[in-house]
Design a protein around this motif. Structure first.
Motif, PDB file in Angstrom:
ATOM      1  N   PRO A 114     -32.750 -60.590 -33.590  1.00  0.00           N
ATOM      2  CA  PRO A 114     -31.479 -59.839 -33.611  1.00  0.00           C
ATOM      3  C   PRO A 114     -30.307 -60.623 -33.062  1.00  0.00           C
ATOM      4  O   PRO A 114     -29.156 -60.212 -33.230  1.00  0.00           O
ATOM      5  N   LEU A 115     -30.563 -61.785 -32.432  1.00  0.00           N
ATOM      6  CA  LEU A 115     -29.488 -62.559 -31.819  1.00  0.00           C
ATOM      7  C   LEU A 115     -28.988 -63.689 -32.721  1.00  0.00           C
ATOM      8  O   LEU A 115     -28.069 -64.413 -32.343  1.00  0.00           O
ATOM      9  N   GLU A 116     -29.603 -63.852 -33.894  1.00  0.00           N
ATOM     10  CA  GLU A 116     -29.137 -64.911 -34.785  1.00  0.00           C
ATOM     11  C   GLU A 116     -27.769 -64.533 -35.372  1.00  0.00           C
ATOM     12  O   GLU A 116     -27.347 -63.368 -35.278  1.00  0.00           O
ATOM     13  N   PRO A 117     -27.040 -65.473 -35.951  1.00  0.00           N
ATOM     14  CA  PRO A 117     -25.724 -65.154 -36.527  1.00  0.00           C
ATOM     15  C   PRO A 117     -25.808 -63.956 -37.477  1.00  0.00           C
ATOM     16  O   PRO A 117     -26.771 -63.808 -38.231  1.00  0.00           O
ATOM     17  N   LEU A 118     -24.772 -63.129 -37.415  1.00  0.00           N
ATOM     18  CA  LEU A 118     -24.795 -61.869 -38.154  1.00  0.00           C
ATOM     19  C   LEU A 118     -25.002 -62.064 -39.660  1.00  0.00           C
ATOM     20  O   LEU A 118     -25.783 -61.326 -40.270  1.00  0.00           O
ATOM     21  N   PRO A 119     -24.343 -63.030 -40.308  1.00  0.00           N
ATOM     22  CA  PRO A 119     -24.597 -63.203 -41.754  1.00  0.00           C
ATOM     23  C   PRO A 119     -26.063 -63.498 -42.056  1.00  0.00           C
ATOM     24  O   PRO A 119     -26.616 -62.997 -43.039  1.00  0.00           O
ATOM     25  N   LEU A 120     -26.703 -64.311 -41.187  1.00  0.00           N
ATOM     26  CA  LEU A 120     -28.114 -64.622 -41.398  1.00  0.00           C
ATOM     27  C   LEU A 120     -28.980 -63.389 -41.175  1.00  0.00           C
ATOM     28  O   LEU A 120     -29.942 -63.139 -41.918  1.00  0.00           O
ATOM     29  N   LEU A 121     -28.636 -62.588 -40.152  1.00  0.00           N
ATOM     30  CA  LEU A 121     -29.391 -61.363 -39.898  1.00  0.00           C
ATOM     31  C   LEU A 121     -29.276 -60.402 -41.077  1.00  0.00           C
ATOM     32  O   LEU A 121     -30.267 -59.790 -41.504  1.00  0.00           O
ATOM     33  N   ARG A 122     -28.052 -60.253 -41.615  1.00  0.00           N
ATOM     34  CA  ARG A 122     -27.874 -59.388 -42.789  1.00  0.00           C
ATOM     35  C   ARG A 122     -28.715 -59.873 -43.959  1.00  0.00           C
ATOM     36  O   ARG A 122     -29.338 -59.080 -44.669  1.00  0.00           O
ATOM     37  N   ARG A 123     -28.742 -61.219 -44.144  1.00  0.00           N
ATOM     38  CA  ARG A 123     -29.498 -61.753 -45.274  1.00  0.00           C
ATOM     39  C   ARG A 123     -30.996 -61.525 -45.093  1.00  0.00           C
ATOM     40  O   ARG A 123     -31.703 -61.149 -46.032  1.00  0.00           O
ATOM     41  N   GLU A 124     -31.503 -61.718 -43.852  1.00  0.00           N
ATOM     42  CA  GLU A 124     -32.932 -61.509 -43.619  1.00  0.00           C
ATOM     43  C   GLU A 124     -33.333 -60.042 -43.799  1.00  0.00           C
ATOM     44  O   GLU A 124     -34.434 -59.744 -44.260  1.00  0.00           O
ATOM     45  N   LEU A 125     -32.422 -59.138 -43.420  1.00  0.00           N
ATOM     46  CA  LEU A 125     -32.716 -57.710 -43.555  1.00  0.00           C
ATOM     47  C   LEU A 125     -32.321 -57.156 -44.919  1.00  0.00           C
ATOM     48  O   LEU A 125     -32.608 -55.994 -45.212  1.00  0.00           O
ATOM     49  N   GLY A 126     -31.666 -57.964 -45.736  1.00  0.00           N
ATOM     50  CA  GLY A 126     -31.285 -57.516 -47.063  1.00  0.00           C
ATOM     51  C   GLY A 126     -30.290 -56.381 -47.048  1.00  0.00           C
ATOM     52  O   GLY A 126     -30.393 -55.449 -47.865  1.00  0.00           O
ATOM     53  N   THR A 127     -29.321 -56.460 -46.152  1.00  0.00           N
ATOM     54  CA  THR A 127     -28.367 -55.369 -45.976  1.00  0.00           C
ATOM     55  C   THR A 127     -26.950 -55.875 -46.193  1.00  0.00           C
ATOM     56  O   THR A 127     -26.520 -56.830 -45.542  1.00  0.00           O
ATOM     57  N   GLY A 128     -26.220 -55.214 -47.090  1.00  0.00           N
ATOM     58  CA  GLY A 128     -24.828 -55.543 -47.321  1.00  0.00           C
ATOM     59  C   GLY A 128     -23.908 -54.533 -46.677  1.00  0.00           C
ATOM     60  O   GLY A 128     -24.353 -53.638 -45.952  1.00  0.00           O
ATOM     61  N   PRO A 129     -22.597 -54.638 -46.934  1.00  0.00           N
ATOM     62  CA  PRO A 129     -21.638 -53.693 -46.352  1.00  0.00           C
ATOM     63  C   PRO A 129     -21.891 -52.252 -46.762  1.00  0.00           C
ATOM     64  O   PRO A 129     -21.458 -51.329 -46.069  1.00  0.00           O
ATOM     65  N   SER A 130     -22.579 -52.034 -47.890  1.00  0.00           N
ATOM     66  CA  SER A 130     -22.863 -50.681 -48.365  1.00  0.00           C
ATOM     67  C   SER A 130     -24.190 -50.144 -47.848  1.00  0.00           C
ATOM     68  O   SER A 130     -24.626 -49.069 -48.260  1.00  0.00           O
ATOM     69  N   GLY A 131     -24.851 -50.895 -46.968  1.00  0.00           N
ATOM     70  CA  GLY A 131     -26.138 -50.443 -46.457  1.00  0.00           C
ATOM     71  C   GLY A 131     -27.230 -50.606 -47.486  1.00  0.00           C
ATOM     72  O   GLY A 131     -27.089 -51.323 -48.499  1.00  0.00           O
ATOM     73  N   LEU A 132     -28.356 -49.959 -47.243  1.00  0.00           N
ATOM     74  CA  LEU A 132     -29.481 -49.993 -48.174  1.00  0.00           C
ATOM     75  C   LEU A 132     -29.296 -48.941 -49.251  1.00  0.00           C
ATOM     76  O   LEU A 132     -28.572 -47.963 -49.079  1.00  0.00           O
ATOM     77  N   SER A 133     -29.992 -49.126 -50.353  1.00  0.00           N
ATOM     78  CA  SER A 133     -30.067 -48.066 -51.355  1.00  0.00           C
ATOM     79  C   SER A 133     -31.133 -47.067 -50.936  1.00  0.00           C
ATOM     80  O   SER A 133     -32.031 -47.386 -50.144  1.00  0.00           O
ATOM     81  N   ALA A 134     -31.052 -45.866 -51.461  1.00  0.00           N
ATOM     82  CA  ALA A 134     -32.027 -44.840 -51.116  1.00  0.00           C
ATOM     83  C   ALA A 134     -33.426 -45.262 -51.530  1.00  0.00           C
ATOM     84  O   ALA A 134     -34.405 -45.008 -50.808  1.00  0.00           O
ATOM     85  N   ARG A 135     -33.534 -45.920 -52.689  1.00  0.00           N
ATOM     86  CA  ARG A 135     -34.866 -46.336 -53.160  1.00  0.00           C
ATOM     87  C   ARG A 135     -35.445 -47.427 -52.273  1.00  0.00           C
ATOM     88  O   ARG A 135     -36.627 -47.430 -51.956  1.00  0.00           O
ATOM     89  N   GLU A 136     -34.590 -48.374 -51.852  1.00  0.00           N
ATOM     90  CA  GLU A 136     -35.076 -49.434 -50.982  1.00  0.00           C
ATOM     91  C   GLU A 136     -35.490 -48.861 -49.628  1.00  0.00           C
ATOM     92  O   GLU A 136     -36.492 -49.273 -49.031  1.00  0.00           O
ATOM     93  N   ALA A 137     -34.729 -47.892 -49.106  1.00  0.00           N
ATOM     94  CA  ALA A 137     -35.089 -47.266 -47.830  1.00  0.00           C
ATOM     95  C   ALA A 137     -36.436 -46.562 -47.930  1.00  0.00           C
ATOM     96  O   ALA A 137     -37.260 -46.628 -47.008  1.00  0.00           O
ATOM     97  N   ALA A 138     -36.697 -45.873 -49.057  1.00  0.00           N
ATOM     98  CA  ALA A 138     -37.980 -45.193 -49.242  1.00  0.00           C
ATOM     99  C   ALA A 138     -39.114 -46.202 -49.295  1.00  0.00           C
ATOM    100  O   ALA A 138     -40.209 -45.974 -48.750  1.00  0.00           O
ATOM    101  N   ARG A 139     -38.881 -47.357 -49.950  1.00  0.00           N
ATOM    102  CA  ARG A 139     -39.925 -48.376 -50.014  1.00  0.00           C
ATOM    103  C   ARG A 139     -40.230 -48.933 -48.629  1.00  0.00           C
ATOM    104  O   ARG A 139     -41.396 -49.091 -48.248  1.00  0.00           O
ATOM    105  N   ARG A 140     -39.177 -49.197 -47.855  1.00  0.00           N
ATOM    106  CA  ARG A 140     -39.403 -49.747 -46.516  1.00  0.00           C
ATOM    107  C   ARG A 140     -40.064 -48.730 -45.588  1.00  0.00           C
ATOM    108  O   ARG A 140     -40.825 -49.111 -44.704  1.00  0.00           O
ATOM    109  N   LEU A 141     -39.766 -47.460 -45.798  1.00  0.00           N
ATOM    110  CA  LEU A 141     -40.419 -46.435 -44.985  1.00  0.00           C
ATOM    111  C   LEU A 141     -41.927 -46.461 -45.200  1.00  0.00           C
ATOM    112  O   LEU A 141     -42.713 -46.287 -44.261  1.00  0.00           O
ATOM    113  N   ALA A 142     -42.341 -46.700 -46.444  1.00  0.00           N
ATOM    114  CA  ALA A 142     -43.779 -46.794 -46.741  1.00  0.00           C
ATOM    115  C   ALA A 142     -44.396 -48.031 -46.097  1.00  0.00           C
ATOM    116  O   ALA A 142     -45.566 -48.022 -45.708  1.00  0.00           O
TER     117      ALA A 142
END
Length: 894
Positions: free
Chosen positions: A21-49
């Motif tokens: 969580p302490l790495e540069p923010l752009p790299l953290l966003r890229r590793e988590l696959g999250t853009g300014p619009s957040g996750l999609s509902a389908r991607e969130a459901a997949r990650r919940l599983a």
């Protein structure tokens, strides 16, 4: 700081690796696959599983059935089961069912008491909010917190609980981290880069699950959920720490096995002996049952439970709620207290203690009020409709301090004249405001850490100010520097804080202090008198904690301060805690450090009481012999992990609880002496019967023994559990943890002295009734014989004689060494009521026809009553002489 506290926890096996969580923010966003619009509902459901729900797994409680079985297989219960089985074999079903009922009632009573005392307060899952605001598909929406996944973009605002571990991406908030860090002041969290080498919990851009946002608004990206959060890690620590049985539980079980072994051996030997000398098998079985029942103190377990329950109620009235009955006794053997500082030793209310100015030092005068007033203007404190102040405790202290120095500020006027505010930055350690006030015009006011403020001064030598700040910090104060810069009339308001926080003139320093509670110093002195050491384990800095320690008397004769306790290794910790004359301040402690301290003290054979109020304290509270949680300021997690909750958050209450625990332990020993003293007069009649090969009839029946053990004995024994503490109970050292609740001297006193005297007296009454009727050894006394009524009367005299001996034993057992006159003959009103009850109960069994038929009793004549009426004085008098002789020997030897 341990590795677990400085790096994010690893995911469970099979899950994607956790990002840093302490790495540069752009790299953290890229590793988590999250853009300014957040996750999609389908991607969130997949990650919940993949990651599972965002919740902390709860540890399953022991089933009610398993706890009931544990009560039913206690050694004393097993012995009674054996006696019941023998009764059924001997075709004495009434006796068998009576013994079974005794076992079940004892087990049910103990189970209900434990269940009632150990009800969980709250669970860790309660710390997670039910819903969270999250941005998905570019739209903010409320979702269940358990559905959050790594990569979610969440919205945090004032009053909201943080639903998962996250890094701020935009905005800034203040967060109450006390449940994790133990520090009461809210922490500033802003979007931006991290601090190199800082512990994870002190990173200025991270927020953690279960904490509360107290001010501001921000967006954050989730990097850990569920068991992978700090909350989940601490929950795992709590569940891995096992709670050991208390000293009393271990000792009672050990004694129970000893009693069981003795009873079984005696029963077996005399069963064989009875058959060998020609006794019928039925008589031999009755004899074996009688030995078993006579040796088993049926009332011991329920009376111990009741005595502990009485102790629980007494402690509750003093402000200590005990959740486990056996903990009352454990308190009495406590020899080390590890206490928090804030709120336990102190009031948890900061106040302006002193001021320092370059011109006048710490001398008071009008300049002190002006300094306090200026510092109070650089705050964001608010006042509600009822006049209460809200905000950072440090800033509240500044506002109240200004009023106390005769320079109060009007918060509405402050806000109306404010041109700009630059909130506290944890990296700069400064806050500043641009304030306009009549008639002085506009000023820039800056407050913050002295080192940071002097760096922004316009010339001058800061040496004196920094030296003064060091002196105030050494005295335990939180030191802030206040500086100003006058703005020329018509000058523009600074747009950037770098512009505002420069060219300053130092007004002075303010020292803020959280004073100790007034009763703590006396409580610490009593601890030292009682041989109890007190260590401070706190998240605060060492200088502050050491100053408080010195003020309340902790550290006499020696005090050691560990400034960074999380860096202490096993060997150094062993050396620190091995010296019995040194008390230690463990500053900047982490959850693992508290657990480490508790384990080390246990390894040294110490009985440890550990206080705590935050989630971070739960593992140590669970591991300590006595975990003490704060009832007012403490978290639900801490209260659940603890064995005792202080409703007033007061250290002095812990000391009162230790005194109460010692009193309860002493009283347990008193009624054990009382109960065990009756084993001898109950066993001797069966031995006389067996050794005489039946020529002397059985002087006592098994049902009469049960009437004694469960009827006449119980209330006086319980009343002995209510005896007041003997003088000097807190002037003696703690008893060794290896000391048994039942000692050799106790057994000699109960079985050998009180029991032998009682046995001799009751056998005298038995033979007196028989010989008066013309009985000679070997004469038949069975139903239909001329001597049968005399025999029944003689057994009744034995039964009543044991009861009257109980009265003398009860009075003798009230003291261990002192004379009865020193505590007063009539001071225990409950005991007097219990004695009255047992005498009335005995009279009912002796003179009421329905009970005569059931228990095999007969009315006693006046001469027999007069004889057994002397037994209480004889039993108590002989023991009083024994104690007098022992006191005389000790005084002579001294």
């Amino acid at each position: 700081m341990t590795e677990a506290a400085t790096r994010p926890p690893s995911p469970a096996k099979g899950l994607p690796p956790s990002p840093d969580p302490l790495e540069p923010l752009p790299l953290l966003r890229r590793e988590l696959g999250t853009g300014p619009s957040g996750l999609s509902a389908r991607e969130a459901a997949r990650r919940l599983a993949v990651y599972g729900p965002n919740e902390v797994r709860r540890k399953a409680r022991t089933s009610l059935g398993r706890e009931l079985v544990r009560q039913l297989v206690h050694p004393l219960a097993v012995l009674l089961w054996a006696a019941a089985a023998l009764a059924f074999v001997a075709d004495i079903a009434v006796l068998g069912w009576a013994i079974v009922a005794v076992v079940i009632v004892n087990a049910a009573f103990a189970l209900l008491q434990e269940r009632q005392a150990e009800q969980a307060v709250e669970t860790l899952a309660r710390y997670l909010p039910e819903h969270a605001w999250v941005i998905r598909d570019g739209q903010p929406s409320a979702v269940e917190s358990r559905e959050l996944v790594p990569g979610d973009l969440i919205v945090l605002e004032e009053g909201a609980k943080v639903p998962a571990d996250a890094r701020l991406t935009d905005g800034g908030i203040e967060v109450d981290l006390s449940m994790l860090t133990g520090e009461s002041a809210p922490a500033e969290r802003v979007a931006g880069p991290g601090l190199a080498g800082a512990p994870l919990l002190q990173e200025p851009n991270l927020v953690f699950s279960g904490t509360t946002c107290t001010e501001g608004q921000a967006q954050a990206i989730v990097f850990a959920t569920g068991d992978h959060t700090e909350l989940g890690r601490i929950a795992a620590l709590s569940q891995r720490t096992q709670r050991d049985p208390s000293p009393l539980e271990r000792q009672v079980k050990k004694v129970a096995w000893l009693i069981a072994a003795v009873a079984v051996a005696m029963g077996a030997v005399f069963l064989v002996a009875g058959v060998a000398v020609g006794l019928p098998l039925t008589d031999s079985l009755i004899f074996a049952i009688g030995l078993l029942v006579a040796n088993v103190p049926e009332g011991l377990l329920p009376i111990i439970t009741l005595a502990l329950a009485v102790g629980v109620r007494a402690l509750a009235r003093q402000g200590a709620v005990v959740k486990r009955l056996s903990a009352v006794e454990t308190l009495g053997s406590t020899n080390v207290i590890c206490t928090d500082k804030t709120g336990t030793l102190t009031r948890n209310r900061m106040r302006l203690q002193t001021v320092w100015t370059p011109e006048h030092g710490t001398n008071t005068g009008p300049w002190a009020g002006e300094l306090a007033r200026t510092g109070a203007l650089c705050t964001t404190v608010t006042r509600d409709a009822e006049g209460r102040l809200h905000g950072d405790p440090t800033e509240i202290a500044l506002v109240e301090g200004a009023g106390a120095h005769g320079a109060p500020i009007d918060l509405d006027s402050r806000d109306g004249g404010r041109r700009a505010v630059f909130r506290f930055d944890p990296r700069l350690r400064l806050m500043s405001v641009v304030q306009e006030s009549e008639p002085d015009g506009a000023h820039v006011i800056v407050k913050g850490a002295p080192e940071a403020v002097v760096g922004a001064l316009d010339g001058g030598d800061p040496t004196a100010a920094l030296a003064a700040a060091d002196r105030l910090a050494h005295d335990g104060m939180r030191v802030l520097a206040v500086a100003v810069r006058d703005l020329p009339e018509g000058a523009a308001t600074p747009a950037r804080r770098q512009e505002a926080e420069s060219g300053l003139r130092l007004l002075g320093l303010v020292g803020l202090y959280d004073p100790p509670r007034p009763e703590v110093a006396e409580a610490v002195r009593r601890c030292h008198d009682a041989g109890v050491r007190v260590h401070i384990v706190t998240g605060d800095n060492g200088a502050t904690a050491a100053a408080v320690a010195r003020e309340v008397g902790i550290g006499v004769p020696g005090l050691t301060v560990v400034a960074q306790s999380e860096t202490v290794g096993d060997q150094e910790l062993d050396q620190l805690l091995a010296h019995s004359d040194t008390e230690v301040v463990f500053a900047r402690s982490s959850p693992e450090t508290k657990l480490h301290v508790a384990d080390t003290l246990r390894a040294h054979g110490q009985i440890v009481a550990m206080t705590g109020d935050g989630v971070n304290d739960a593992p140590a509270l669970h591991r300590a012999h006595i975990g003490v949680a704060m009832g007012r300021s403490g978290t639900d997690v801490a209260r659940e992990a603890s064995t005792m909750v202080l409703t007033d958050d007061n250290f002095a209450t812990i000391v009162a609880a230790i005194e109460s625990g010692r009193r309860v332990y002493d009283n347990v020993r008193k009624f054990i002496v009382y109960i065990f003293a009756h084993a001898t007069p109950e066993v001797v009649p069966f031995l006389v019967f067996a050794l005489s090969a039946g020529t002397i009839p059985l002087p006592l029946t098994v049902l009469q023994i049960l009437a004694i053990d469960l009827g006449t004995e119980t209330l006086p024994a319980l009343a002995l559990g209510r005896e007041r503490a003997e003088p000097g109970v807190m002037s003696r050292p703690p008893r060794p943890s290896s000391q048994g609740v039942i000692s050799r001297d106790m057994l000699i006193r109960s079985w050998g002295w009180l029991g032998t005297v009682s046995a001799a007296l009751v056998m005298t009454a038995f033979f007196y009734v028989l010989w008066r009727a013309g009985w000679h050894p070997g004469d038949p006394t069975g139903p239909g014989t001329p001597l049968h009524h005399a025999y029944v009367t003689a057994t009744t005299a034995t039964f009543a004689g044991i009861v009257t001996c109980q009265v003398g034993t009860a009075m003798a057992a009230r003291t261990d060494h002192a004379a009865l006159r020193e505590i007063g003959l009539f001071t225990n009103h409950l005991l007097l009521a219990g004695i009255a009850f047992e005498l009335v109960f005995t009279a009912a069994l002796v003179y009421a026809p329905p009970l005569q038929d059931l228990f095999g009793t007969a009315a006693l004549s006046l001469d027999v009553v007069a004889l057994i009426a002397t037994f209480p004085v004889l039993v108590w008098g002989t023991d009083e002489l024994r104690r007098w002789a022992r006191r005389t020997r000790r005084s002579t030897n001294a």
